[in-house]
Design a protein around this motif. Sequence first.
Motif, short mmCIF file in Angstrom:
data_model
loop_
_atom_site.label_atom_id
_atom_site.label_comp_id
_atom_site.label_asym_id
_atom_site.label_seq_id
_atom_site.Cartn_x
_atom_site.Cartn_y
_atom_site.Cartn_z
N VAL A 9 0.83 -1.19 0.00
CA VAL A 9 0.00 0.00 0.00
C VAL A 9 0.86 1.24 0.00
O VAL A 9 0.60 2.22 -0.70
CB VAL A 9 -0.94 -0.02 1.22
CG1 VAL A 9 -1.69 1.29 1.33
CG2 VAL A 9 -1.91 -1.18 1.12
N ALA A 10 1.92 1.24 0.81
CA ALA A 10 2.80 2.40 0.87
C ALA A 10 3.47 2.64 -0.47
O ALA A 10 3.67 3.77 -0.89
CB ALA A 10 3.85 2.20 1.97
N ALA A 11 3.85 1.55 -1.16
CA ALA A 11 4.50 1.70 -2.44
C ALA A 11 3.53 2.24 -3.48
O ALA A 11 3.90 2.98 -4.38
CB ALA A 11 5.06 0.36 -2.90
N ALA A 12 2.23 1.85 -3.36
CA ALA A 12 1.24 2.29 -4.33
C ALA A 12 0.89 3.76 -4.14
O ALA A 12 0.47 4.42 -5.07
CB ALA A 12 -0.02 1.43 -4.20
N PRO A 18 -1.35 8.16 21.78
CA PRO A 18 -0.43 7.03 21.55
C PRO A 18 0.37 7.20 20.26
O PRO A 18 0.03 8.02 19.40
CB PRO A 18 -1.36 5.83 21.45
CG PRO A 18 -2.63 6.41 20.89
CD PRO A 18 -2.75 7.78 21.50
N THR A 19 1.41 6.43 20.13
CA THR A 19 2.17 6.40 18.89
C THR A 19 1.33 5.81 17.76
O THR A 19 0.48 4.95 17.99
CB THR A 19 3.46 5.57 19.06
OG1 THR A 19 4.16 5.55 17.81
CG2 THR A 19 3.16 4.15 19.48
N LEU A 20 1.57 6.32 16.56
CA LEU A 20 0.88 5.80 15.38
C LEU A 20 1.81 4.99 14.48
O LEU A 20 1.42 4.56 13.41
CB LEU A 20 0.27 6.95 14.57
CG LEU A 20 -0.78 7.80 15.31
CD1 LEU A 20 -1.34 8.86 14.37
CD2 LEU A 20 -1.89 6.94 15.87
N ILE A 21 3.03 4.79 14.94
CA ILE A 21 3.99 4.02 14.16
C ILE A 21 3.61 2.55 14.21
O ILE A 21 3.60 1.93 15.27
CB ILE A 21 5.42 4.24 14.69
CG1 ILE A 21 5.81 5.70 14.55
CG2 ILE A 21 6.42 3.36 13.94
CD1 ILE A 21 7.15 6.06 15.18
N GLN A 41 3.41 4.53 5.64
CA GLN A 41 4.82 4.44 5.23
C GLN A 41 5.78 4.59 6.41
O GLN A 41 6.99 4.40 6.24
CB GLN A 41 5.12 5.47 4.14
CG GLN A 41 4.86 6.92 4.52
CD GLN A 41 5.99 7.57 5.27
OE1 GLN A 41 7.16 7.36 4.94
NE2 GLN A 41 5.66 8.38 6.27
N LEU A 42 5.25 4.89 7.60
CA LEU A 42 6.13 4.99 8.77
C LEU A 42 6.64 3.63 9.21
O LEU A 42 7.78 3.50 9.66
CB LEU A 42 5.38 5.67 9.92
CG LEU A 42 4.96 7.12 9.71
CD1 LEU A 42 4.12 7.61 10.89
CD2 LEU A 42 6.17 8.02 9.50
N ALA A 43 5.78 2.62 9.13
CA ALA A 43 6.13 1.26 9.55
C ALA A 43 5.04 0.32 9.07
O ALA A 43 3.90 0.75 8.84
CB ALA A 43 6.27 1.18 11.08
N PRO A 44 5.34 -0.98 8.91
CA PRO A 44 4.32 -1.93 8.47
C PRO A 44 3.13 -1.99 9.43
O PRO A 44 3.30 -1.90 10.65
CB PRO A 44 5.07 -3.27 8.45
CG PRO A 44 6.51 -2.89 8.32
CD PRO A 44 6.68 -1.60 9.06
N GLY A 45 1.94 -2.12 8.87
CA GLY A 45 0.72 -2.20 9.67
C GLY A 45 -0.44 -2.65 8.81
O GLY A 45 -0.31 -2.77 7.59
#
Length: 262
Positions: free
Chosen positions: A38-41, A73-76, A122-126
Motif C-alpha cells: 500500500v505504501a508503495a502504491a 499514543p504512537t501511530l507508528i 509508510q512509517l512502519a508496516p501495519g
Amino acid sequence: MKALAARRRHPLATVVVTLLALVVVGGAYTALTPSKAVAAAASTADVQAGRELFLANCANCHGLQAQGTDAGPTLIGVGAASVDFQVGTGRMPLSANLPQAHDKPVQFNDEQIGQMAAYVAQLAPGPAVPAAEYQEFTDDPERISTGNELFRTNCAMCHNVVGAGGALTRGKYAPNLQDVSAKHVYEAMLTGPQSMPVFNDANITPQEKQDIASYLHFVGTEPSPGGLSLGSLGPVSEGLFVWAGGILALVGCAVWLGSRAS
C-alpha cells in the motif's frame, strides 16, 4: 558423507546457516507484509500531503513524528486501516478528553483521509485498508447466516446479538453497529479500536469479516415483525416495558375502583 560431515564441523558453518536463515525470514516478511504494498502504491505527493494534514491536525497529540505523547499514543505501525477507521468515522480528531472516542461528523473528505493513511502507512508496516471487494455488503443468505454465527460467537457478548451495542466498564461502551459501513466494520476488527480485541485475517478471514458486516446490515435494515423493536436490546428492555406497563395499568385500576367506591 565424510566430506559433508567435515563441512558441518567447519568454524564458519554456523555463521553461514544463520545468515541464510535471516535472509529467508527477511524475504518472507517483506513479501507477506501488505502495508508495504500500500505504501508503495501511494504517490509521493499523497504521502507529503498526508504529512502536512497530520502536522496540522494530529501532531499536537501524537507527536511531530507520530511517536506519541502523553496526550496520544504512537501511530507508528498502526497502518492505514487504523487511520481510515478513526478519521473516517469522525472519532479523530478527538472533540473532548473522554474515556472513549465517539463517532461524530467526519471532518475530512475521502482524499484527505487516504493521504493521511498513506503517510502513517509508510512509517512502519501495519494493517492495510481492505480490498474494494470486501468494502461492500453481500446479500447471499448463506453468507449472512454465517456472519450471524460468527458475530454471536465473537462479538455479541459486548455488542448485543443484533449489534445494538451495550455498556462496558469505566465509562466505555460497545457502539451500535447496524449503520456502520462494511469497510469500517472490517477495519475495526482488523485494528481493535478502544477496548475491542484484534481479529486478524488468521483468526477471521476477509470473507468472514464481510459476512459479519453483511449480517449487521441485514438486521439493521429488516423490519421488526413483532411490532416495536424496543432498541433490540433483548429480554431486559422488553421485560421492563411490560413491567412498567403492568404497573401503570394496576395503578389506573386502583384509581378507578377508588373513585367508584366514593
